[in-house]
Structure formats: structure tokens, C-alpha cells
Design a protein around this motif. Structure first.
Motif, PDB file in Angstrom:
ATOM      1  N   GLN A  80      56.776  33.421  59.517  1.00 45.61           N
ATOM      2  CA  GLN A  80      56.134  33.193  60.816  1.00 45.61           C
ATOM      3  C   GLN A  80      54.643  33.503  60.761  1.00 45.61           C
ATOM      4  O   GLN A  80      53.834  32.781  61.357  1.00 45.61           O
ATOM      5  N   GLN A  83      53.071  30.632  58.986  1.00 41.98           N
ATOM      6  CA  GLN A  83      53.053  29.467  59.866  1.00 41.98           C
ATOM      7  C   GLN A  83      51.916  29.577  60.885  1.00 41.98           C
ATOM      8  O   GLN A  83      51.251  28.577  61.189  1.00 41.98           O
ATOM      9  N   SER A  87      48.823  26.987  61.325  1.00 42.71           N
ATOM     10  CA  SER A  87      48.482  26.401  62.630  1.00 42.71           C
ATOM     11  C   SER A  87      47.005  26.591  62.959  1.00 42.71           C
ATOM     12  O   SER A  87      46.374  25.709  63.536  1.00 42.71           O
ATOM     13  N   SER A 113      66.527  29.041  57.069  1.00 44.09           N
ATOM     14  CA  SER A 113      65.265  29.437  57.702  1.00 44.09           C
ATOM     15  C   SER A 113      64.067  28.917  56.914  1.00 44.09           C
ATOM     16  O   SER A 113      63.083  28.462  57.499  1.00 44.09           O
ATOM     17  N   SER A 116      63.817  25.221  57.600  1.00 44.74           N
ATOM     18  CA  SER A 116      63.240  24.999  58.930  1.00 44.74           C
ATOM     19  C   SER A 116      61.730  25.212  58.904  1.00 44.74           C
ATOM     20  O   SER A 116      60.978  24.430  59.491  1.00 44.74           O
ATOM     21  N   PHE A 117      61.289  26.261  58.231  1.00 42.47           N
ATOM     22  CA  PHE A 117      59.853  26.524  58.070  1.00 42.47           C
ATOM     23  C   PHE A 117      59.174  25.343  57.387  1.00 42.47           C
ATOM     24  O   PHE A 117      58.120  24.882  57.829  1.00 42.47           O
ATOM     25  N   ALA A 119      60.197  22.190  57.270  1.00 43.96           N
ATOM     26  CA  ALA A 119      60.211  21.036  58.170  1.00 43.96           C
ATOM     27  C   ALA A 119      59.158  21.187  59.274  1.00 43.96           C
ATOM     28  O   ALA A 119      58.427  20.241  59.575  1.00 43.96           O
ATOM     29  N   ASP A 120      59.053  22.394  59.841  1.00 47.63           N
ATOM     30  CA  ASP A 120      58.098  22.642  60.930  1.00 47.63           C
ATOM     31  C   ASP A 120      56.646  22.515  60.469  1.00 47.63           C
ATOM     32  O   ASP A 120      55.774  22.181  61.261  1.00 47.63           O
ATOM     33  N   THR A 121      56.386  22.810  59.194  1.00 49.00           N
ATOM     34  CA  THR A 121      55.016  22.785  58.683  1.00 49.00           C
ATOM     35  C   THR A 121      54.737  21.559  57.810  1.00 49.00           C
ATOM     36  O   THR A 121      53.640  21.435  57.261  1.00 49.00           O
TER      37      THR A 121
END
Length: 188
Positions: A80, A83, A87, A113, A116-117, A119-121
Motif C-alpha cells: 500500500q 502504491q 500514485s 493480494s 491485486s496490487f 492489477a491496480d497499478t
């Protein structure tokens, strides 16, 4: 000549009292001196070091291994934090490399997890984009075990032009070096 940006786990261990064994943690990035004007130190902790080199954000990670107190929480907190840094630097491409201490090919809560990290980034595994002869990155000959726990993740596969796991003659670690080559716009 080179310079180093990083953080050691020794500070916390030495201030906590007598040192027993080898402390884990600490990350660093080695940079050529001729790039010094194009480098910005973004963040450094015992779990990650982040530098901006031209139009790339480079992240070196050391994520917690099995047996670490509250491993899952430390792992998620670290992802996090990275991430949030990504951002804040969304104009950059980014490359994340290091010891994930998990075989991302396995299905479990931790790896879900990580996926997911990714994919999100918008990250892609370099070993999947550019398969190499061997995927083992950790080899402990005395314990007769091998695994893939070190990775390079890129946000821009088109500008990530090479990837390899190196088997060099002199290596004082049980981890094999991993290499990714990226194209960037140099700023002088």
C-alpha cells in the motif's frame, strides 16, 4: 563510479539492544555517477527504496518472509505504501524488483493480494513477458531447495526490452541476480 541510495535494517536492530544473528531487511539501489543529475531519492525504508531516474520510478523491495511476525499485515502495508508512491508519481513508468519472499505462481491469500496490487497499478511480471531458461531465483544447495521468490515487475512492457536471471560465477548470496533493461528519456 557509483553512489548508493538505501536503508539498512541495522539501525533498528542495534538500537534495540545486543545484536544476535543477522538482521533481515534493508534495501538499496546502486546508481552510476553520470546519472546523478537525473536521479531523485523518493523514499527509503528497510522494506523498499524508491528513486526516480528520468521518466522511470525504480523500486527495490524486500518483502517479509515466512515466520515474520504479522507477515501478511507487513506485506500488505508495504504494498500500500508503494502504491501511494506510484500514485504520487503517475507521470512515470515504474519498475519494481527484489525479494518478494513468495512464489507468485502459487494460489494463496498473500499472492492474491500481490496480484491485486499488480492489477491496480498496471504491473506485468517480466518473467512472464520474457520467459527465461530457469525461473529459480533462490538456490540453497546445503538444504537442497530452489524456488522463485525474486521478481521484476514493469508498468511498461514496450519500454522494458530485456529480462534475465543471471547465474554468475561469483555470487555470495543464495539469491541469483535478476536483471531488467528499460529504455528511458535521459534528462541532463
Amino acid at each position: 563510479h557509483n553512489f548508493v541510495i538505501g536503508s539498512s535494517a541495522m539501525d533498528g536492530r542495534v538500537s534495540a539492544g545486543p545484536l544476535f544473528g543477522r538482521p533481515f531487511g534493508g534495501t538499496a539501489i546502486l546508481i552510476k555517477n553520470d546519472l546523478v543529475n537525473a536521479v531523485t531519492n523518493v523514499a527509503s525504508s528497510e522494506r523498499y527504496t524508491v528513486v526516480k531516474v528520468a521518466n522511470w520510478l525504480l523500486v527495490c523491495v524486500y518483502l517479509p518472509c515466512v515466520g515474520t511476525d504479522q507477515r501478511f499485515l507487513v506485506y500488505i502495508d508495504t504494498l500500500q505504501e508503494i502504491q501511494a508512491i506510484i500514485s504520487d508519481n503517475n507521470e512515470c513508468n515504474y519498475l519494481i524488483g527484489g525479494d518478494f519472499n513468495s512464489d507468485l505462481n502459487l494460489v494463496n491469500q498473500l499472492n492474491c493480494s500481490v496480484n491485486s496490487f499488480m492489477a491496480d497499478t498496471g504491473l506485468h511480471r517480466c518473467d512472464v513477458l520474457m520467459p527465461v531458461a530457469t525461473n529459480y531465483t533462490y538456490i540453497n544447495e546445503s538444504m537442497e531447495c530452489m524456488s522463485q521468490i525474486d521478481y521484476m515487475l514493469t508498468s511498461n512492457p514496450d519500454l522494458t526490452v530485456a529480462f534475465n536471471i543471471l547465474d554468475i560465477d561469483i555470487n555470495l548470496s543464495d539469491h541469483l541476480p535478476i536483471l531488467a533493461v528499460c529504455c528511458c528519456n535521459r534528462v541532463d
